[in-house]
Scaffold this active site. Structure first.
Site, PDB file in Angstrom:
ATOM      1  N   SER A  63       0.798  -1.233   0.000  1.00  8.73           N
ATOM      2  CA  SER A  63       0.000   0.000   0.000  1.00  8.73           C
ATOM      3  C   SER A  63       0.826   1.277   0.000  1.00  8.73           C
ATOM      4  CB  SER A  63      -0.942   0.013   1.206  1.00  8.73           C
ATOM      5  OG  SER A  63      -2.011  -0.882   0.998  1.00  8.73           O
ATOM      6  N   LYS A  66      -0.059   3.788  -2.609  1.00  5.80           N
ATOM      7  CA  LYS A  66      -1.084   4.825  -2.449  1.00  5.80           C
ATOM      8  C   LYS A  66      -0.485   6.223  -2.303  1.00  5.80           C
ATOM      9  CE  LYS A  66      -4.598   1.763  -0.463  1.00  5.80           C
ATOM     10  NZ  LYS A  66      -3.983   0.446  -0.225  1.00  5.80           N
ATOM     11  N   SER A 118      -6.238   2.979   4.576  1.00  9.15           N
ATOM     12  CA  SER A 118      -5.649   2.313   3.412  1.00  9.15           C
ATOM     13  C   SER A 118      -6.689   1.547   2.597  1.00  9.15           C
ATOM     14  CB  SER A 118      -4.532   1.366   3.864  1.00  9.15           C
ATOM     15  OG  SER A 118      -3.658   1.071   2.812  1.00  9.15           O
ATOM     16  N   LYS A 226       2.790   6.699   5.240  1.00  8.32           N
ATOM     17  CA  LYS A 226       1.928   5.609   4.782  1.00  8.32           C
ATOM     18  C   LYS A 226       2.479   4.256   5.189  1.00  8.32           C
ATOM     19  CE  LYS A 226      -1.699   4.090   2.771  1.00  8.32           C
ATOM     20  NZ  LYS A 226      -1.681   2.983   3.745  1.00  8.32           N
TER      21      LYS A 226
END
Length: 425
Positions: A63, A66, A118, A226
């Site tokens: 992720s 992202k 997420s 993140k």
């Protein structure tokens, strides 16, 4: 005597081993102790790498993908635009906020859903909203990678679910994060610990979004960024923190101790480096001559401040060299790159900054008139030639009639201009 020699020899060996252990311990404590498969610590201001291990190794980013998705969303703007959730977006599995087909949310609400808990479904909905389709958005992601000059990243989806062709590196992710943190909206989103967005089908219930990034509560000055996890990627986190004027970005990929890795790197950075501004915009700026412009020169200035994280020792050897283009030709647009400023520590190149035009320079009017006049003369000459050739061509086609006409003209002239020689008797 032999016993004494043996004793002294053993004493020397023991002393050497002790000193080695002391030096080794000192070196270990001076550098971060990390367990990630690939790690990096980067200075936000300059992009300078302060520490790394395997930072160019291609790995699944999970992720952390992202971050690029979020960057493209904030760059495209209009975050209040409403998005109708498609059946496809609502069907994306694993980490989700349970979006429902035909539900309506804003891009900003979906951005929070993508970056805090997420949510994969939110990423797909954003991709469709920004680019029209997920495939078109993925093309945008990879074009943006190329624009940043990154060589070891390829995206095949906007959320990071595993795919063999979906990969990045610690270095590339740090550079993408550096670009994203330049945008204040992105920074605000990823530093948010908790927010709430609507749940259309549940009148008495909202979606509570909690940021999964534990660095925000565990590290002083943390500002994001993140988290990521898949079975293939392991635990991955990109973290960033600010103390004073220094902002550092830390990345750890596939690590059993991901937050310890980040803390170790960030501590190392803040304990050993400080951010310095090299000169100022006026000192670094200059003027260069412009050919054929309405003004004889144009002011050239750095695109950004010359800031870099350095140690106290390195600060003594920090220098820069400015290179301007020579003999630039009008027209010039504000922002055109007309040189570079190269930053060095001793002989080591640290950073290159574009030097850009501070104003528009149009072509000088007299030059324009000369060009127009020359064009007109050239055009007139061409038309004269064309007309002459046309006359000759027509004449060739009608040469018989021309011959008869010329004969008649000659006879007329002879009759009227030659004296009459008839004699009278």
């Amino acid at each position: 005597m032999k016993k004494l020699a043996r004793f002294l020899c053993c004493l020397m060996i023991a002393t050497s081993l002790l000193l080695f252990d002391i030096n080794f311990a000192y070196a270990s404590s001076d550098f971060p102790n990390t367990n990630g498969k690939a790690v990096i610590l980067m200075d936000f201001s300059s992009g300078r790498v302060l520490y790394e291990r395997n930072s160019n190794q291609q790995l699944p980013p999970a992720s952390l993908t992202k971050i690029m998705t979020g960057l493209l969303v904030v760059e495209n703007g209009n975050l209040d635009q409403k998005v109708i959730i498609s059946e496809y977006a609502a069907s994306i599995p694993e980490s989700t906020v349970y979006l429902e087909p035909n539900e309506i949310l804003t891009r900003m609400e979906l951005l929070y859903a993508a970056m805090l808990p997420s949510a994969n479904d939110a990423c797909t909905a954003l991709a469709e909203s920004i680019a029209g389709s997920e495939a078109a958005f993925i093309n945008k992601m990879n074009r943006r990678v190329q624009q940043l000059g990154l060589k070891n990243t390829n995206f095949v989806n906007p959320h990071g679910l595993h795919d063999q062709e979906h990969y990045s590196t610690a270095y590339d992710l740090a550079m993408i994060t550096r670009e994203a943190l330049k945008n204040p909206v992105f920074t605000e989103v990823v530093s948010t610990k908790r927010t709430v967005i609507p749940w259309e089908s549940r009148e008495d219930e909202d979606r509570i979004l909690l940021n999964q990034n534990r660095l925000l509560s565990r590290y002083e000055g943390a500002i994001g960024v993140k988290t990521g996890y898949t079975k293939q990627a392991g635990n991955c986190v990109v973290g960033a923190a600010q103390r004073g004027s220094t902002i550092l970005i830390a990345v750890s990929m596939n690590s059993p101790t991901v937050y310890d890795d980040l803390q170790q790197m960030l501590d190392y950075g803040f304990n050993n480096y400080k951010t310095l501004t090299v000169g100022n915009a006026e000192e670094i700026s200059g003027e260069i001559k412009v050919k054929g412009g309405e003004f004889p020169t144009v002011k050239v200035e750095p695109k950004e401040e010359l800031k870099v994280a350095v140690t106290d020792e390195e600060a003594l050897y920090l220098t820069y060299i400015v290179n301007f283009e020579s003999g630039v030709q009008a027209p010039i647009k504000k922002g055109d790159v007309l040189g570079t400023c190269e930053l060095y520590i001793k002989d080591n190149h640290i950073k290159s900054i574009d030097m850009i035009a501070s104003q528009n320079i149009d072509i000088k009017q007299s030059v324009i008139k000369t060009i127009v006049s020359s064009s007109q003369e050239s055009l007139s000459s061409k038309w004269s030639t064309i007309l002459g050739l046309a006359v000759l061509f027509i004449g060739y086609l009608n040469r018989k009639k021309l011959e008869d006409g010329l004969k008649r003209v000659l006879l007329y002239l002879l009759r009227n201009h030659i004296p009459n020689q008839t004699k009278k008797f």
